[in-house]
Design a protein around this motif. Structure first.
Motif, PDB file in Angstrom:
ATOM      1  N   HIS A 328       0.750  -1.295  -0.316  1.00  0.00           N
ATOM      2  CA  HIS A 328       0.409   0.067  -0.279  1.00  0.00           C
ATOM      3  C   HIS A 328       1.044   1.109   0.190  1.00  0.00           C
ATOM      4  N   ASP A 329       0.324   2.034  -0.493  1.00  0.00           N
ATOM      5  CA  ASP A 329       1.582   3.481  -0.974  1.00  0.00           C
ATOM      6  C   ASP A 329       0.317   4.961   0.053  1.00  0.00           C
ATOM      7  N   PRO A 330       1.072   4.745   1.389  1.00  0.00           N
ATOM      8  CA  PRO A 330       0.398   5.698   1.771  1.00  0.00           C
ATOM      9  C   PRO A 330       0.573   7.147   1.264  1.00  0.00           C
ATOM     10  N   GLN A 331       0.889   7.277   0.928  1.00  0.00           N
ATOM     11  CA  GLN A 331       0.876   9.232  -0.474  1.00  0.00           C
ATOM     12  C   GLN A 331      -0.384   9.301  -1.440  1.00  0.00           C
ATOM     13  N   LEU A 332      -0.222   7.534  -2.187  1.00  0.00           N
ATOM     14  CA  LEU A 332      -1.296   7.674  -2.876  1.00  0.00           C
ATOM     15  C   LEU A 332      -2.550   6.910  -2.753  1.00  0.00           C
ATOM     16  N   GLY A 333      -2.400   6.272  -1.228  1.00  0.00           N
ATOM     17  CA  GLY A 333      -3.005   5.983  -1.014  1.00  0.00           C
ATOM     18  C   GLY A 333      -4.207   4.333  -2.218  1.00  0.00           C
ATOM     19  N   THR A 334      -3.296   3.531  -3.072  1.00  0.00           N
ATOM     20  CA  THR A 334      -2.997   2.874  -3.873  1.00  0.00           C
ATOM     21  C   THR A 334      -2.854   1.228  -2.906  1.00  0.00           C
ATOM     22  N   SER A 335      -3.231   0.404  -3.216  1.00  0.00           N
ATOM     23  CA  SER A 335      -2.479  -1.221  -3.468  1.00  0.00           C
ATOM     24  C   SER A 335      -2.331  -1.858  -4.677  1.00  0.00           C
ATOM     25  N   THR A 336      -1.173  -2.706  -4.538  1.00  0.00           N
ATOM     26  CA  THR A 336      -0.847  -2.829  -5.820  1.00  0.00           C
ATOM     27  C   THR A 336       0.213  -4.871  -4.933  1.00  0.00           C
ATOM     28  N   GLY A 337       0.427  -5.148  -6.326  1.00  0.00           N
ATOM     29  CA  GLY A 337       1.442  -6.150  -6.033  1.00  0.00           C
ATOM     30  C   GLY A 337       2.688  -6.030  -5.915  1.00  0.00           C
ATOM     31  N   GLY A 338       3.846  -6.747  -5.803  1.00  0.00           N
ATOM     32  CA  GLY A 338       5.271  -6.309  -6.329  1.00  0.00           C
ATOM     33  C   GLY A 338       6.110  -6.565  -4.928  1.00  0.00           C
ATOM     34  N   GLU A 339       6.534  -6.068  -4.836  1.00  0.00           N
ATOM     35  CA  GLU A 339       7.787  -6.080  -3.584  1.00  0.00           C
ATOM     36  C   GLU A 339       7.170  -5.367  -2.727  1.00  0.00           C
ATOM     37  N   CYS A 340       6.737  -5.863  -1.301  1.00  0.00           N
ATOM     38  CA  CYS A 340       6.665  -4.862  -0.092  1.00  0.00           C
ATOM     39  C   CYS A 340       7.360  -4.376   0.644  1.00  0.00           C
ATOM     40  N   VAL A 341       7.019  -3.437   1.072  1.00  0.00           N
ATOM     41  CA  VAL A 341       7.859  -3.353   2.981  1.00  0.00           C
ATOM     42  C   VAL A 341       7.566  -3.970   3.689  1.00  0.00           C
ATOM     43  N   ARG A 342       8.987  -5.141   3.821  1.00  0.00           N
ATOM     44  CA  ARG A 342       8.387  -5.941   5.069  1.00  0.00           C
ATOM     45  C   ARG A 342       8.732  -5.946   6.292  1.00  0.00           C
TER      46      ARG A 342
END
Length: 466
Positions: A328-342
């Motif tokens: 989840h990108d807190p700035q854009l407010g969007t959720s996506t796949g891919g590498e995430c902060v763990r």
């Protein structure tokens, strides 16, 4: 349980992405609660459907009961009406082998075999913030009010009970205050002495959203409470605030000047952060409950995904860096796949949920908005036994289109889910689930968001049967 309005329903009580923008305008305006008052609600107890009758007569999904997308098809159950005439039933709890129903507008009623008792067990309507007032025009359901109730494990002898509710504030910078208070019941335990209130927590709340509110005693005798992020996403990662978290306190002791005690084994005791914190990284854990020694909470999503978590001491559930299993990108407010902060900035692993579901399926139809945490079913409905039963608030802004889902707990990995169908259709928006003597209850309102639910007496309590 706030979700930004994302549309209304088509003929099958589903919402298409293609109709999303057009419906935001209609539902967002129609769903605003303006000038709703709780005055006289205690005199409005009327039986719209006699207790003992079945739920729904052709609600969303017809006889099979509800939308069929995304979830695997599960068992079909009956739903017996046990109480009507409520406004917004927010919880069902038990004490002394008795059942009690909270109405968000301020009352707690005893629930007998013939429905609600006529006089409230507790009435705090005159202490609540004015529901429906001061809301942004995109908020379709006021989340404030009477939100949680927990009876002390020794209630039979000490007559103590604990309440979470939203109170007005004199500070113009605040929307309201979130209170956790202790009350004492009358000697016969048939009512509450409201003059006995002892405030344990008095939290300033700048916005009228994301309060969460469930409180429950754990098997360890401590009181656990759910708090939302207050519509400040980064609260979930701020361990110096009591927002976006689960707290754990000892109501039977005192620590320093606090009106409650801090359990010595709380994860942050003696280190950085608030000693009351038990777990954090949550957005709006609308409903939670113990099933045995396991605390399970639904956490309402923002962009795309709803999730259910097993709450463990010291765990960080990732919001706003993760939503469900996704980045989840807190700035854009969007959720996506891919590498995430763990990991958090403090090096804590971000814990994955046990399950998730999307707001829309791959075809663009609504699956549902706002997960409603539930419990593990222990009763006589064989196909549901030992499954975690939870709800979906709604899949429509113009129809009462809640859903019931059962998940099978696993030792590891994701919990598989199945939709629980209600014979005749589930004709409510789901607000809460409860359990008493092994029976599972579903609480909600038959009023659609566009019909201003807090101005109606369309609240209902169903008991599930096989």
């Amino acid at each position: 349980m706030h979700r930004k309005p994302q549309g209304g329903s088509s003929g099958a009580a589903r919402l298409s992405r293609r109709r999303l923008l057009g419906t935001i305008g209609a539902a967002g305006v129609a769903g605003v609660l303006a000038g709703c008052s709780t005055d006289g609600r205690d005199n409005a107890r009327k039986t719209q459907t006699p207790p003992g009758t079945r739920a729904g007569t052709g609600g969303p999904g017809g006889d099979s009961g509800g939308p069929t997308n995304y979830f695997e098809q599960g068992p079909t159950v009956d739903a017996e009406t046990v109480a009507t005439g409520l406004v917004s039933p927010s919880a069902l709890v038990t004490a002394d082998d008795r059942r009690f129903v909270l109405d968000q507008v301020g009352q707690v009623y005893g629930l007998g075999d013939d429905g609600l008792r006529s006089d409230p067990f507790l009435d705090l309507s005159d202490r609540l913030v004015a529901l429906g007032e001061g809301l942004p025009n995109w908020v379709a359901y006021d989340e404030r009010g009477l939100l949680g109730l927990a009876f002390h494990p020794d209630f039979e002898t000490n007559r103590k009970l604990y309440v979470r509710y939203s109170a007005p504030s004199d500070d113009p910078e605040l929307d309201h205050r979130e209170l956790l208070s202790e009350f004492t019941a009358t000697e016969d335990r048939d009512g509450v002495d409201t003059s006995s209130e002892r405030v344990l927590l008095d939290l300033p709340w700048p916005r009228p959203l994301h309060q969460a509110g469930t409180i429950e005693f754990g098997p360890d005798g401590y009181l656990y409470g759910a708090l939302g992020d207050g519509l400040n996403s980064f609260s979930g990662q701020d361990i110096d605030t009591l927002k976006g978290c689960i707290v754990r306190i000892d109501v039977d002791s005192r620590t320093g000047d606090l009106p409650y005690g801090i359990p010595e084994d709380n994860p942050l005791v003696g280190g950085e952060g608030r000693d009351e914190l038990y777990a954090w990284g949550l957005r709006n854990p609308w409903k939670m409950g113990f099933s045995g020694d396991r605390l399970i909470a639904g956490d309402v999503g923002q962009a795309t995904w709803e999730e259910v978590n097993v709450i463990e001491a010291g765990a960080n559930y990732g919001w706003p860096l993760k939503e469900g299993f996704h980045c989840h990108d807190p700035q854009l407010g969007t959720s996506t796949g891919g590498e995430c902060v763990r990991e958090s900035e403090r090096g804590e692993p971000l814990v994955d949920p046990k399950l998730e579901f999307p707001h829309f399926d791959e075809a663009g139809d609504a699956v549902g908005f706002a997960v409603i945490g539930g419990h593990v079913h222990t009763g006589d409905i064989g196909p549901l036994r030992d499954d975690y039963l939870f709800g979906v608030f709604t899949s429509s802004f113009t129809s009462a289109a809640g859903r019931l889902v059962a998940a099978t707990p696993q030792e590891s990995g994701r919990w598989p889910t199945r939709e629980v169908r209600v014979e005749g259709g589930l004709d409510i928006q789901v607000l809460s689930l409860g359990q008493a003597d092994g029976d599972s209850y579903v609480l909600g309102t038959r009023a659609a968001l566009a019909d201003d639910p807090l101005s109606t007496d369309e609240g209902v309590v169903y008991r599930l049967t096989s």
